[in-house]
Scaffold this motif. Structure first.
Motif, PDB file in Angstrom:
ATOM      1  N   PRO A   1     -22.719 -48.255 -15.915  1.00 36.83           N
ATOM      2  CA  PRO A   1     -22.170 -49.626 -15.794  1.00 36.83           C
ATOM      3  C   PRO A   1     -21.609 -50.169 -17.100  1.00 36.83           C
ATOM      4  O   PRO A   1     -20.663 -50.961 -17.090  1.00 36.83           O
ATOM      5  CB  PRO A   1     -23.387 -50.450 -15.338  1.00 36.83           C
ATOM      6  N   TRP A   2     -22.174 -49.753 -18.226  1.00 39.37           N
ATOM      7  CA  TRP A   2     -21.723 -50.234 -19.526  1.00 39.37           C
ATOM      8  C   TRP A   2     -20.423 -49.564 -19.947  1.00 39.37           C
ATOM      9  O   TRP A   2     -19.596 -50.160 -20.648  1.00 39.37           O
ATOM     10  CB  TRP A   2     -22.818 -49.991 -20.561  1.00 39.37           C
ATOM     11  N   LEU A   3     -20.216 -48.322 -19.498  1.00 38.12           N
ATOM     12  CA  LEU A   3     -19.039 -47.567 -19.905  1.00 38.12           C
ATOM     13  C   LEU A   3     -17.824 -47.857 -19.027  1.00 38.12           C
ATOM     14  O   LEU A   3     -16.697 -47.611 -19.454  1.00 38.12           O
ATOM     15  CB  LEU A   3     -19.349 -46.067 -19.888  1.00 38.12           C
ATOM     16  N   LEU A   4     -18.036 -48.348 -17.823  1.00 42.43           N
ATOM     17  CA  LEU A   4     -16.914 -48.618 -16.936  1.00 42.43           C
ATOM     18  C   LEU A   4     -16.088 -49.802 -17.438  1.00 42.43           C
ATOM     19  O   LEU A   4     -16.637 -50.744 -18.013  1.00 42.43           O
ATOM     20  CB  LEU A   4     -17.424 -48.927 -15.532  1.00 42.43           C
ATOM     21  N   PRO A   5     -14.774 -49.781 -17.247  1.00 42.70           N
ATOM     22  CA  PRO A   5     -13.970 -50.971 -17.568  1.00 42.70           C
ATOM     23  C   PRO A   5     -14.426 -52.164 -16.734  1.00 42.70           C
ATOM     24  O   PRO A   5     -14.833 -52.026 -15.578  1.00 42.70           O
ATOM     25  CB  PRO A   5     -12.542 -50.545 -17.208  1.00 42.70           C
ATOM     26  N   LEU A   6     -14.372 -53.340 -17.327  1.00 43.32           N
ATOM     27  CA  LEU A   6     -14.860 -54.529 -16.640  1.00 43.32           C
ATOM     28  C   LEU A   6     -14.089 -54.821 -15.363  1.00 43.32           C
ATOM     29  O   LEU A   6     -14.657 -55.329 -14.389  1.00 43.32           O
ATOM     30  CB  LEU A   6     -14.786 -55.737 -17.584  1.00 43.32           C
ATOM     31  N   ILE A   7     -12.810 -54.507 -15.349  1.00 43.25           N
ATOM     32  CA  ILE A   7     -12.028 -54.771 -14.140  1.00 43.25           C
ATOM     33  C   ILE A   7     -12.500 -53.883 -12.997  1.00 43.25           C
ATOM     34  O   ILE A   7     -12.499 -54.297 -11.827  1.00 43.25           O
ATOM     35  CB  ILE A   7     -10.524 -54.559 -14.429  1.00 43.25           C
ATOM     36  N   VAL A   8     -12.952 -52.669 -13.315  1.00 46.62           N
ATOM     37  CA  VAL A   8     -13.478 -51.772 -12.283  1.00 46.62           C
ATOM     38  C   VAL A   8     -14.820 -52.296 -11.767  1.00 46.62           C
ATOM     39  O   VAL A   8     -15.067 -52.335 -10.553  1.00 46.62           O
ATOM     40  CB  VAL A   8     -13.616 -50.344 -12.842  1.00 46.62           C
ATOM     41  N   SER A   9     -15.690 -52.685 -12.689  1.00 45.22           N
ATOM     42  CA  SER A   9     -17.000 -53.195 -12.280  1.00 45.22           C
ATOM     43  C   SER A   9     -16.869 -54.468 -11.447  1.00 45.22           C
ATOM     44  O   SER A   9     -17.527 -54.616 -10.404  1.00 45.22           O
ATOM     45  CB  SER A   9     -17.860 -53.479 -13.520  1.00 45.22           C
ATOM     46  N   ALA A  10     -16.018 -55.401 -11.893  1.00 49.63           N
ATOM     47  CA  ALA A  10     -15.853 -56.651 -11.151  1.00 49.63           C
ATOM     48  C   ALA A  10     -15.230 -56.409  -9.787  1.00 49.63           C
ATOM     49  O   ALA A  10     -15.635 -57.031  -8.791  1.00 49.63           O
ATOM     50  CB  ALA A  10     -14.986 -57.605 -11.964  1.00 49.63           C
ATOM     51  N   SER A  11     -14.251 -55.526  -9.711  1.00 50.51           N
ATOM     52  CA  SER A  11     -13.625 -55.221  -8.417  1.00 50.51           C
ATOM     53  C   SER A  11     -14.619 -54.569  -7.471  1.00 50.51           C
ATOM     54  O   SER A  11     -14.624 -54.842  -6.262  1.00 50.51           O
ATOM     55  CB  SER A  11     -12.410 -54.322  -8.626  1.00 50.51           C
ATOM     56  N   THR A  12     -15.483 -53.707  -8.011  1.00 54.48           N
ATOM     57  CA  THR A  12     -16.493 -53.052  -7.180  1.00 54.48           C
ATOM     58  C   THR A  12     -17.483 -54.067  -6.610  1.00 54.48           C
ATOM     59  O   THR A  12     -17.820 -54.027  -5.416  1.00 54.48           O
ATOM     60  CB  THR A  12     -17.241 -51.988  -7.997  1.00 54.48           C
ATOM     61  N   TRP A  13     -17.929 -54.988  -7.455  1.00 53.45           N
ATOM     62  CA  TRP A  13     -18.849 -56.006  -6.967  1.00 53.45           C
ATOM     63  C   TRP A  13     -18.166 -56.960  -5.984  1.00 53.45           C
ATOM     64  O   TRP A  13     -18.800 -57.447  -5.036  1.00 53.45           O
ATOM     65  CB  TRP A  13     -19.430 -56.782  -8.138  1.00 53.45           C
ATOM     66  N   SER A  14     -16.896 -57.224  -6.171  1.00 57.69           N
ATOM     67  CA  SER A  14     -16.169 -58.065  -5.212  1.00 57.69           C
ATOM     68  C   SER A  14     -16.125 -57.399  -3.843  1.00 57.69           C
ATOM     69  O   SER A  14     -16.264 -58.076  -2.808  1.00 57.69           O
ATOM     70  CB  SER A  14     -14.751 -58.329  -5.719  1.00 57.69           C
TER      71      SER A  14
END
Length: 323
Positions: free
Chosen positions: A141-154
């Protein structure tokens, strides 16, 4: 014919009573090779700080003290208004909710990120089989780009097709409007940000645990101390310096979180998840008529908050060092 040589006699300079004669000025020393090397190493860092920190901060302060429009922003003839932008921000109806959301978002994220990260750090400090592999997986989770993490949670928290509501439906719980209900939007972005920030706490706290001598735990075990007593009397006190810097860095990072909130909720609905970071962006770039001055003023409030906590941390560390 005799030649007489005239010898000029200079009168001694009379000094005031008690005054010592002044020494001749010393010649300047030329910089040594070590001094040149020090300046050579210092110059890139200084240029970096000036170009990417000092100058942008100066421009942001200047932006908050003037009445900038799109035209004046390009031409550079914005009139000076002093603290008018700050007064407008403080009297804005969005200020109080944004301040409350910023405090709640930062506090809850810090507490859970630190608590979960500390628990995982103690767990992985046992050095069992596959410990290194599992610890590396927690870094994803720390290494993923924030846009990927936020899109995944969305996608996961989507009201209609999200996997979270599907799991709730499987156990007989009705769907929750995680991203579109005012009562759940802030909780949704908090959950996502905790998930992203736990690995950082895990890595830093685990490295701090490695510096604690194992002999202390062995001596405590011989004295009959159980696991909780060893943690409370040995682990937690000796981990305080690492915990302090972990919480400070987490605080500075969480104060300025923008990507997660903007991608998931855009600060809505009805400003229910608006923080100072998203509000500053909305003022400066989110409208057809941008308010650059108030947006910069809100950003400066975040800078001041981070600076205050940084100074408090330095003061606490200095007191601990003197004691």
């Amino acid at each position: 014919m005799s030649h007489t040589t005239k010898v000029s006699h200079r009168r001694p300079v009379r000094l005031a009573s008690g005054a010592a004669p002044t020494a001749p000025p010393r010649a300047r020393r030329r910089p040594t090779s070590q001094q040149w090397a020090a300046w050579a190493f210092l110059t890139p860092v200084t240029l970096y700080l000036v170009l990417f920190y000092a100058y942008p901060l100066y421009r942001n302060i200047d932006l908050s003290l003037r009445n900038y429009t799109v035209r004046s922003f390009v031409q550079g003839d914005a009139p000076f208004t002093g603290l008018a932008n700050y007064r407008n921000v403080l009297h804005d109806p969005t200020f109080a909710p944004a301040l409350l959301h910023t405090v709640v978002f930062t506090s809850v994220c810090l507490v859970f990120q630190y608590a979960i990260g500390l628990a995982l750090a103690v767990f992985f400090n046992q050095r069992f089989r596959l410990s290194a592999t599992l610890r590396a997986l927690f870094l994803v989770p720390w290494l993923l780009p924030l846009i990927v993490s936020a899109s995944t949670w969305s996608w996961m928290l989507n009201s209609d097709s999200g996997v979270v509501n599907s799991a709730l439906h499987a156990v007989g719980i009705g769907p929750v409007n995680w991203l579109t209900a005012p009562g759940w939007s802030l909780a949704s972005v908090i959950i996502a940000n905790i998930w992203i920030g736990v690995p950082f706490n895990l890595v830093v706290l685990h490295s701090g645990l490695q510096s604690i001598p194992a002999s202390l735990y062995e001596a405590a075990a011989l004295d009959g101390a159980n696991a909780w007593q060893r943690f409370r009397r040995i682990t937690f006190p000796l981990l305080r310096p690492v915990s302090a810097i972990t919480l400070l860095l987490g605080l500075v990072y969480t104060l300025k979180v923008f990507d997660i909130i903007w991608i998931m909720t855009k600060g809505g609905p009805a400003d229910s998840s608006t923080t100072f970071a998203t509000w500053s962006y909305q003022l400066g770039f989110g409208n057809m008529l941008p308010a650059f001055g108030p947006g910069a003023a809100v950003g400066n409030l975040l800078v001041v908050a981070a600076l205050v906590f940084g100074l408090v941390y330095i003061r606490v560390q200095r007191k601990q060092g003197l004691s």
